[in-house]
Design an enzyme around this catalytic site. Sequence first.
Site, PDB file in Angstrom:
ATOM      1  N   SER A 156       0.045  -2.620   5.186  1.00 52.89           N
ATOM      2  CA  SER A 156       1.471  -2.654   4.842  1.00 52.89           C
ATOM      3  C   SER A 156       2.252  -3.008   6.103  1.00 52.89           C
ATOM      4  O   SER A 156       1.766  -2.753   7.219  1.00 52.89           O
ATOM      5  CB  SER A 156       1.916  -1.276   4.361  1.00 52.89           C
ATOM      6  OG  SER A 156       3.321  -1.232   4.203  1.00 52.89           O
ATOM      7  N   TYR A 169       2.903   8.142   5.242  1.00 54.90           N
ATOM      8  CA  TYR A 169       2.390   6.873   4.695  1.00 54.90           C
ATOM      9  C   TYR A 169       2.134   5.904   5.846  1.00 54.90           C
ATOM     10  O   TYR A 169       1.067   5.294   5.940  1.00 54.90           O
ATOM     11  CB  TYR A 169       3.407   6.304   3.709  1.00 54.90           C
ATOM     12  CG  TYR A 169       3.026   4.982   3.083  1.00 54.90           C
ATOM     13  CD1 TYR A 169       1.994   4.905   2.152  1.00 54.90           C
ATOM     14  CD2 TYR A 169       3.701   3.799   3.409  1.00 54.90           C
ATOM     15  CE1 TYR A 169       1.652   3.691   1.566  1.00 54.90           C
ATOM     16  CE2 TYR A 169       3.366   2.583   2.830  1.00 54.90           C
ATOM     17  CZ  TYR A 169       2.345   2.536   1.907  1.00 54.90           C
ATOM     18  OH  TYR A 169       2.005   1.335   1.330  1.00 54.90           O
TER      19      TYR A 169
HETATM   20  N1  LIG Z   1       3.796  -2.627  -3.675  1.00 54.99           N
HETATM   21  C1  LIG Z   1       4.230  -2.652  -2.423  1.00 54.99           C
HETATM   22  O1  LIG Z   1       5.420  -2.900  -2.173  1.00 54.99           O
HETATM   23  C2  LIG Z   1       3.271  -2.410  -1.298  1.00 54.99           C
HETATM   24  C3  LIG Z   1       3.683  -2.748   0.006  1.00 54.99           C
HETATM   25  C4  LIG Z   1       2.808  -2.554   1.054  1.00 54.99           C
HETATM   26  C5  LIG Z   1       1.544  -2.059   0.813  1.00 54.99           C
HETATM   27  N2  LIG Z   1       1.167  -1.729  -0.453  1.00 54.99           N
HETATM   28  C6  LIG Z   1      -0.204  -1.214  -0.644  1.00 54.99           C
HETATM   29  O2  LIG Z   1      -0.801  -1.904  -1.715  1.00 54.99           O
HETATM   30  C7  LIG Z   1      -1.818  -1.101  -2.302  1.00 54.99           C
HETATM   31  C8  LIG Z   1      -1.639  -1.098  -3.813  1.00 54.99           C
HETATM   32  O3  LIG Z   1      -0.461  -0.426  -4.154  1.00 54.99           O
HETATM   33  P1  LIG Z   1       0.538  -0.889  -5.305  1.00 54.99           P
HETATM   34  O4  LIG Z   1       1.857  -1.069  -4.685  1.00 54.99           O
HETATM   35  O5  LIG Z   1      -0.042  -1.980  -6.101  1.00 54.99           O
HETATM   36  O6  LIG Z   1       0.664   0.481  -6.136  1.00 54.99           O
HETATM   37  P2  LIG Z   1       0.109   0.944  -7.551  1.00 54.99           P
HETATM   38  O7  LIG Z   1       0.571   0.003  -8.626  1.00 54.99           O
HETATM   39  O8  LIG Z   1       0.496   2.364  -7.650  1.00 54.99           O
HETATM   40  O9  LIG Z   1      -1.462   0.806  -7.410  1.00 54.99           O
HETATM   41  C9  LIG Z   1      -2.225   1.728  -6.659  1.00 54.99           C
HETATM   42  C10 LIG Z   1      -3.640   1.663  -7.142  1.00 54.99           C
HETATM   43  O10 LIG Z   1      -4.423   2.568  -6.357  1.00 54.99           O
HETATM   44  C11 LIG Z   1      -5.185   3.375  -7.244  1.00 54.99           C
HETATM   45  N3  LIG Z   1      -5.557   4.655  -6.655  1.00 54.99           N
HETATM   46  C12 LIG Z   1      -4.783   5.674  -6.251  1.00 54.99           C
HETATM   47  N4  LIG Z   1      -5.535   6.684  -5.787  1.00 54.99           N
HETATM   48  C13 LIG Z   1      -6.823   6.288  -5.892  1.00 54.99           C
HETATM   49  C14 LIG Z   1      -8.079   6.866  -5.570  1.00 54.99           C
HETATM   50  N5  LIG Z   1      -8.182   8.107  -5.066  1.00 54.99           N
HETATM   51  N6  LIG Z   1      -9.199   6.153  -5.803  1.00 54.99           N
HETATM   52  C15 LIG Z   1      -9.123   4.907  -6.334  1.00 54.99           C
HETATM   53  N7  LIG Z   1      -7.990   4.311  -6.699  1.00 54.99           N
HETATM   54  C16 LIG Z   1      -6.847   4.994  -6.453  1.00 54.99           C
HETATM   55  C17 LIG Z   1      -4.297   3.536  -8.464  1.00 54.99           C
HETATM   56  O11 LIG Z   1      -5.090   3.983  -9.537  1.00 54.99           O
HETATM   57  P3  LIG Z   1      -4.513   4.925 -10.715  1.00 54.99           P
HETATM   58  O12 LIG Z   1      -3.803   3.982 -11.646  1.00 54.99           O
HETATM   59  O13 LIG Z   1      -5.723   5.537 -11.312  1.00 54.99           O
HETATM   60  O14 LIG Z   1      -3.597   5.906 -10.072  1.00 54.99           O
HETATM   61  C18 LIG Z   1      -3.794   2.107  -8.596  1.00 54.99           C
HETATM   62  O15 LIG Z   1      -4.758   1.303  -9.208  1.00 54.99           O
HETATM   63  C19 LIG Z   1      -1.689   0.264  -1.651  1.00 54.99           C
HETATM   64  O16 LIG Z   1      -2.652   0.387  -0.618  1.00 54.99           O
HETATM   65  C20 LIG Z   1      -0.285   0.248  -1.049  1.00 54.99           C
HETATM   66  O17 LIG Z   1      -0.160   1.119   0.047  1.00 54.99           O
HETATM   67  C21 LIG Z   1       2.000  -1.874  -1.502  1.00 54.99           C
END
Ligand SMILES: NC(=O)c1ccc[n+]([C@@H]2O[C@H](COP(=O)([O-])OP(=O)(O)OC[C@H]3O[C@@H](n4cnc5c(N)ncnc54)[C@H](OP(=O)(O)O)[C@@H]3O)[C@@H](O)[C@H]2O)c1
Length: 319
Positions: A156, A169
């Site tokens: 991130s 975070y």
């Molecule tokens: N979206 C943004 O703006 C953004 C920006 C920077 C970085 N990121 C990073 O991108 C990645 C994905 O996030 P996202 O934004 O797409 O959020 P998201 O839609 O909430 O997706 C998160 C994913 O991680 C899974 N997860 C959570 N805990 C887990 C565990 N213990 N074991 C396996 N899977 C697990 C969730 O599964 P469940 O559905 O089962 O909970 C979901 O599939 C993360 O690492 C986040 O920090 C996101």
Amino acid sequence: MKTLIFAAIAVLLLAPISLQAKQEKQKAVLVTGASSGIGLKVTEYLIKNGFYVYAGARKDADLKRLDAMKNTSSVRLDVTKQSEIDAAVKFVAKQGRGLFGIVNNAGVGVFSRMSEMADKDILWIHDVNVMGPHRVNKAFIPMLIESKGRTSIIGSISGYVTGAFSGAYSMSKFAVEAYTESLAADLAESGVHVGIVDPGGFKSKIREKLTLFRLTGSYELNQQLTDEQNVELQKAKEGNDKLKEPDEVAEAVMHLMMSDKPKMRYMVSPNKGGADITMKMLLTRLIQLNSDQPYEYTRDEIVALLDELLKADELLKTE
Ligand SMILES: NC(=O)c1ccc[n+]([C@@H]2O[C@H](COP(=O)([O-])OP(=O)(O)OC[C@H]3O[C@@H](n4cnc5c(N)ncnc54)[C@H](OP(=O)(O)O)[C@@H]3O)[C@@H](O)[C@H]2O)c1
């Protein structure tokens, strides 16, 4: 009749060979947290680009939904559970495609002041965001070495920029920057590429979950909420709806997985503002670290070093 029997036997004998050939050609990639947001988008892009995807998820409904996608097998995978990681290794090995790549995408966050943050929440974030990729990579490294493959993390820009409410975070995202560099050095001789994709804010479920956690202490999406809590959640959803779909993040992952010259770091900001803040923060840190110490670089020395490093980076891209 005889010809027909011969033809049938030939088809039966050749079928496994052609299946094997297809499997050998099609590179397989494991994506953790493929149920929503960036993980789901990356899964769709990998399929579109001819990869076979092992899509990690935790809930039955998500596993079923992912299994229905073409060239995809869902894998039950909570990255905090070693038993599920071990089972995933066995499952992937049994499919006979090997493993070319990993996208360590699963991630969680809690937004709170560090001074008010519960220890258990900090540890939980680290368990998922830092130890998760470490456990998954460690378990699959023999397969990656075999394929001379690639592993990546969705970091991130919070791995560079932080503030009052994003400490825990950010700590986890700073940590995976160091982890990526260290693992890349470890594996430098093995032919395995290690990289990190650092997005800014893109549409996903993460903001909804962060708001729920703040309101109720639970990440569950389908909770009974008070009217007041529902208003807060609605605001978070509206904020999320204004963000871009994470296509640019998926494109960076495709470059990391497909290019002859994959990079170690990919900053993917949805706008110039995010990139500006990140660059400014990095340079501020350089200035803070450099100043008032016996070996302090002058401005000219910093510019000369910068030129040298930019030249080396250009060379890497062209050689
Ligand atoms: N979206 C943004 O703006 C953004 C920006 C920077 C970085 N990121 C990073 O991108 C990645 C994905 O996030 P996202 O934004 O797409 O959020 P998201 O839609 O909430 O997706 C998160 C994913 O991680 C899974 N997860 C959570 N805990 C887990 C565990 N213990 N074991 C396996 N899977 C697990 C969730 O599964 P469940 O559905 O089962 O909970 C979901 O599939 C993360 O690492 C986040 O920090 C996101």
